[in-house]
Design an enzyme around this catalytic site. Structure first.
Site, PDB file in Angstrom:
ATOM      1  N   ARG A  89       0.865  -1.178   0.000  1.00  0.00           N
ATOM      2  CA  ARG A  89       0.000   0.000   0.000  1.00  0.00           C
ATOM      3  C   ARG A  89       0.903   1.230   0.000  1.00  0.00           C
ATOM      4  NH1 ARG A  89      -2.071  -3.378   4.281  1.00  0.00           N
ATOM      5  NH2 ARG A  89      -4.154  -4.208   3.806  1.00  0.00           N
ATOM      6  N   LYS A  96      -2.018  -1.848   8.051  1.00  0.00           N
ATOM      7  CA  LYS A  96      -3.154  -1.246   8.753  1.00  0.00           C
ATOM      8  C   LYS A  96      -3.166  -1.676  10.210  1.00  0.00           C
ATOM      9  CE  LYS A  96      -6.294  -0.685   4.830  1.00  0.00           C
ATOM     10  NZ  LYS A  96      -7.611  -1.042   4.263  1.00  0.00           N
ATOM     11  N   HIS A 150      -2.083   2.168  -5.831  1.00  0.00           N
ATOM     12  CA  HIS A 150      -2.771   0.917  -5.520  1.00  0.00           C
ATOM     13  C   HIS A 150      -2.868   0.002  -6.738  1.00  0.00           C
ATOM     14  CE1 HIS A 150      -4.422  -0.379  -1.721  1.00  0.00           C
ATOM     15  NE2 HIS A 150      -5.389  -1.029  -2.338  1.00  0.00           N
ATOM     16  N   ARG A 206      -0.265  -2.542  -6.648  1.00  0.00           N
ATOM     17  CA  ARG A 206      -0.585  -3.595  -5.676  1.00  0.00           C
ATOM     18  C   ARG A 206      -1.555  -4.601  -6.297  1.00  0.00           C
ATOM     19  NH1 ARG A 206      -1.077  -4.694  -0.055  1.00  0.00           N
ATOM     20  NH2 ARG A 206      -3.191  -5.048   0.702  1.00  0.00           N
ATOM     21  N   HIS A 259      -3.987  -8.982   3.981  1.00  0.00           N
ATOM     22  CA  HIS A 259      -5.444  -8.974   4.122  1.00  0.00           C
ATOM     23  C   HIS A 259      -5.845  -9.791   5.344  1.00  0.00           C
ATOM     24  CE1 HIS A 259      -6.164  -8.186  -0.456  1.00  0.00           C
ATOM     25  NE2 HIS A 259      -5.961  -7.066   0.229  1.00  0.00           N
ATOM     26  N   TYR A 270      -9.466 -11.064  -6.588  1.00  0.00           N
ATOM     27  CA  TYR A 270      -8.547 -11.261  -7.706  1.00  0.00           C
ATOM     28  C   TYR A 270      -8.889 -12.496  -8.532  1.00  0.00           C
ATOM     29  CZ  TYR A 270      -5.988  -7.628  -5.375  1.00  0.00           C
ATOM     30  OH  TYR A 270      -5.671  -6.423  -4.806  1.00  0.00           O
TER      31      TYR A 270
END
Length: 301
Positions: free
Chosen positions: A148, A172, A244, A247, A270, A279
């Site tokens: 990110r 995150k 992004h 990514r 994730h 994806y």
């Protein structure tokens, strides 16, 4: 209870108990601020404790006039979280958004770049300028490690474990993970470190920050966006891309080359495999080939 007091308590809860990043906290806060702006503009005097579903229906109806279904759904989700917090803290008995449904939206597939497009973007970098080597290392790192933009700009020299073939990434909620880094990406980072970065007058507090601006400070998110936008314009790329996009391309190309979803999930950081599963929808032809090759009921010659 006043709205601003409730919002401050909620922000504290998001930061401490849920461990969310400042960007996520700001996003949740904007949803509540949109509601309070609506109440003020319409001279509706009501508190977070006494507001009803009817008031919220009016707000959502007005908001829907100015935003698309996806944004409307995002606002409803943010407010639902806010009122869930108030219920959790026993300020309210029920969540006034319980019976309010979010609009049905299709799953948005992320934009991706082909390998050729990524090569063209990187080859368009002007290496005659000092920042050229830095920008090449930045794009190689975004694509090579699937970071990110917030993870990229906070990457530290002490996070690089090249001998082991990994970098330590802080994602995150300050959650850390180790991501493999290939030799090509290591090479371009080392060129930047050894030929450019060591000649920069680094400001106090940024000695360990990997990617620096000309003033010796950490790059901003906006600067990374600008670098990529200018390169896209330079090669005449018609797609709307951002950091992004690299990514997304990282994950998509791994999947196309038969990497398993669980590994991609770990590298992207994730929390849920469901997020990574998006994806799978990007390349139906690839999935058809997988079935043809590996399914026991495949047609035999």
């Amino acid at each position: 209870m006043k709205w601003q007091n409730a919002l401050k308590d909620y922000q504290l809860y998001l930061r401490i108990e849920r461990g969310l990043s400042q960007n996520s906290i700001d996003s949740y806060s904007r949803d509540v601020n949109k509601l309070t702006d609506f109440l003020e503009e319409n001279k509706i005097v009501i508190t977070p404790i006494t507001i009803t579903s009817e008031h919220l229906q009016k707000f959502i109806y007005e908001a829907a006039k100015n935003v698309n279904a996806r944004s409307q759904s995002r606002i409803i989700s943010g407010l639902r979280s806010f009122f869930n917090y108030l219920v959790f803290e026993d300020y309210r008995k029920t969540n006034p958004l319980e019976l309010i449904e979010s609009p049905k939206i299709g799953r948005k597939l992320p934009d991706t770049l082909s390998e050729d497009e990524i090569d063209k973007l990187i080859n368009a970098i002007d290496l005659s300028k000092p920042e050229g080597e830095r920008n090449r290392a930045i794009l190689e790192t975004l694509y090579g490690c699937g970071l990110r933009v917030s993870e990229l700009i906070t990457l530290k020299l002490s996070d690089l474990f090249f001998d082991e073939g990994f970098i330590k990434v802080t994602g995150k909620g300050d959650k850390q993970r180790f991501v493999p880094i290939v030799n090509t990406t290591q090479k371009y980072i080392n060129i930047y470190r050894n030929e450019i970065r060591k000649h920069i007058n680094i400001q106090a507090g940024f000695e360990d920050t990997l990617f620096l601006n000309r003033r010796g400070k950490q790059l901003t998110r906006a600067m990374i966006f600008t670098i990529i936008k200018q390169l896209a314009e330079k090669i005449g790329l018609k797609k709307s891309i951002s950091p992004h996009t690299f990514r997304h391309s990282f994950a998509t190309h791994l999947l196309q080359n038969n990497a398993d979803l669980r590994s991609i999930q770990l590298m992207l950081g994730h929390e849920s495999i469901t997020t990574t599963e998006i994806y799978v929808h990007l390349d139906k032809s690839h999935l058809a080939k997988i079935v043809e090759e590996f399914h026991p009921r495949k047609q035999k010659p």
